[in-house]
Design an enzyme around this catalytic site. Structure first.
Site, PDB file in Angstrom:
ATOM      1  N   GLU A   1      94.028  44.959  -5.118  1.00 20.47           N
ATOM      2  CA  GLU A   1      93.659  46.333  -4.812  1.00 20.47           C
ATOM      3  C   GLU A   1      94.775  47.024  -4.016  1.00 20.47           C
ATOM      4  OE1 GLU A   1      91.190  47.639  -6.123  1.00 20.47           O
ATOM      5  OE2 GLU A   1      89.424  46.351  -6.189  1.00 20.47           O
TER       6      GLU A   1
ATOM      7  N   ASN B   1      92.501  52.722  -9.865  1.00 17.96           N
ATOM      8  CA  ASN B   1      93.302  52.857  -8.650  1.00 17.96           C
ATOM      9  C   ASN B   1      94.617  52.092  -8.746  1.00 17.96           C
ATOM     10  OD1 ASN B   1      92.446  50.219  -8.458  1.00 17.96           O
ATOM     11  ND2 ASN B   1      91.324  50.461  -6.530  1.00 17.96           N
TER      12      ASN B   1
ATOM     13  N   ASP C   1      91.596  36.268 -12.590  1.00 15.24           N
ATOM     14  CA  ASP C   1      90.677  36.432 -11.473  1.00 15.24           C
ATOM     15  C   ASP C   1      89.258  35.998 -11.810  1.00 15.24           C
ATOM     16  OD1 ASP C   1      90.091  38.548 -13.236  1.00 15.24           O
ATOM     17  OD2 ASP C   1      91.182  39.994 -12.020  1.00 15.24           O
TER      18      ASP C   1
ATOM     19  N   HIS D   1      94.903  48.862  -9.675  1.00 13.53           N
ATOM     20  CA  HIS D   1      94.851  47.423  -9.430  1.00 13.53           C
ATOM     21  C   HIS D   1      95.171  46.643 -10.706  1.00 13.53           C
ATOM     22  CE1 HIS D   1      90.342  47.452 -10.512  1.00 13.53           C
ATOM     23  NE2 HIS D   1      90.859  46.565 -11.333  1.00 13.53           N
TER      24      HIS D   1
END
Length: 245
Positions: free
Chosen positions: A143, A136, A67, A138
């Site tokens: 996400e 979380n 990313d 990810h």
């Protein structure tokens, strides 16, 4: 799924680096999927050290990164392009032409994602994909969502991710709110996956991701379906699953 226990962060880093170095030694012309963030830094440090000792040769390696922040220039110290050069690429003999990071400077999101999908496809497939994992769940910047994204896409970062990343920027106003990221399908296409986790703050999500239901609300949970995943974590990160591994 195989779990490798480490004593602490340094031990986790060495064990993770061992997995990566074994891949490079076994297949000198391998394709490595690489990750950024604070967790992999120690592993990269080990790889650089072993290269300098003459134990590793990266000359045949190709890399594709997960990313990149949308809108950051390559020379921005917080860009992942800069991060990879700072922590690994500039310290080993990998060919810069064979290192690939999504181009956050391309304003047209559809075009940026299309180009990166083509780049990843042109490598012939990732042999080993390194992943960290967010609080979380990810992976990359995939996400929590209602569906698992397939290919490279532009994502609006969750507030928890923005908050976690804010420590790297001079002010919260500078923290990017969007990123280009490989999709879940691309990640799952890797032949092998290596996940690194460290710290007590990851204990909850480690349990949810690897022992909870498979759901796009916890993106990393999809890794339960991959045939060859190694999770290297320290005692703190494995605290809630210690009796199950």
């Amino acid at each position: 799924m195989r779990f490798v226990k480490a004593r602490d962060y340094d031990d986790m880093s060495r064990k993770a680096a061992n997995v990566i170095s074994a891949q490079v030694i076994y297949k000198p012309e391998c394709v490595l999927g690489l990750a950024t963030g604070s967790t992999p830094v120690g592993a990269y440090k080990c790889l650089v050290e072993w290269y300098r000792k003459g134990d590793l040769d990266f000359s045949g390696v190709t890399s594709v990164n997960l990313d990149e922040y949308r809108g950051l220039q390559h020379d921005n110290p917080q860009s992942y392009y800069y991060f990879m050069n700072d922590h690994l690429f500039s310290h080993v003999n990998i060919d810069p032409a064979n290192t690939h990071v999504p181009d956050g400077t391309i304003a047209d999101a559809d075009e940026a994602c299309r180009q990166y999908d083509e780049t990843v496809k042109s490598t012939g497939g990732v042999d080993l994909q390194l992943l960290g994992m967010g609080h979380n769940g990810h992976i990359g910047f995939n996400e929590p969502d209602d569906v698992f994204a397939k290919g490279t896409h532009c994502v609006n970062l969750a507030q928890s991710t923005i908050d976690a990343n804010s420590r790297f920027f001079a002010s919260r106003d500078e923290v990017p709110t969007q990123a280009y990221t490989m999709g879940i399908q691309t990640i799952m296409s890797a032949k092998k996956i290596l996940v690194v986790v460290s710290g007590t703050d990851k204990a909850d999500i480690v349990e949810k991701a690897f022992f909870g239901p498979i759901t796009p609300q916890v993106p990393a949970s999809i890794l339960q379906l991959h045939p060859e995943v190694t999770v290297v974590g320290d005692e703190a990160a494995f605290a809630k699953i210690a009796d199950r591994i």
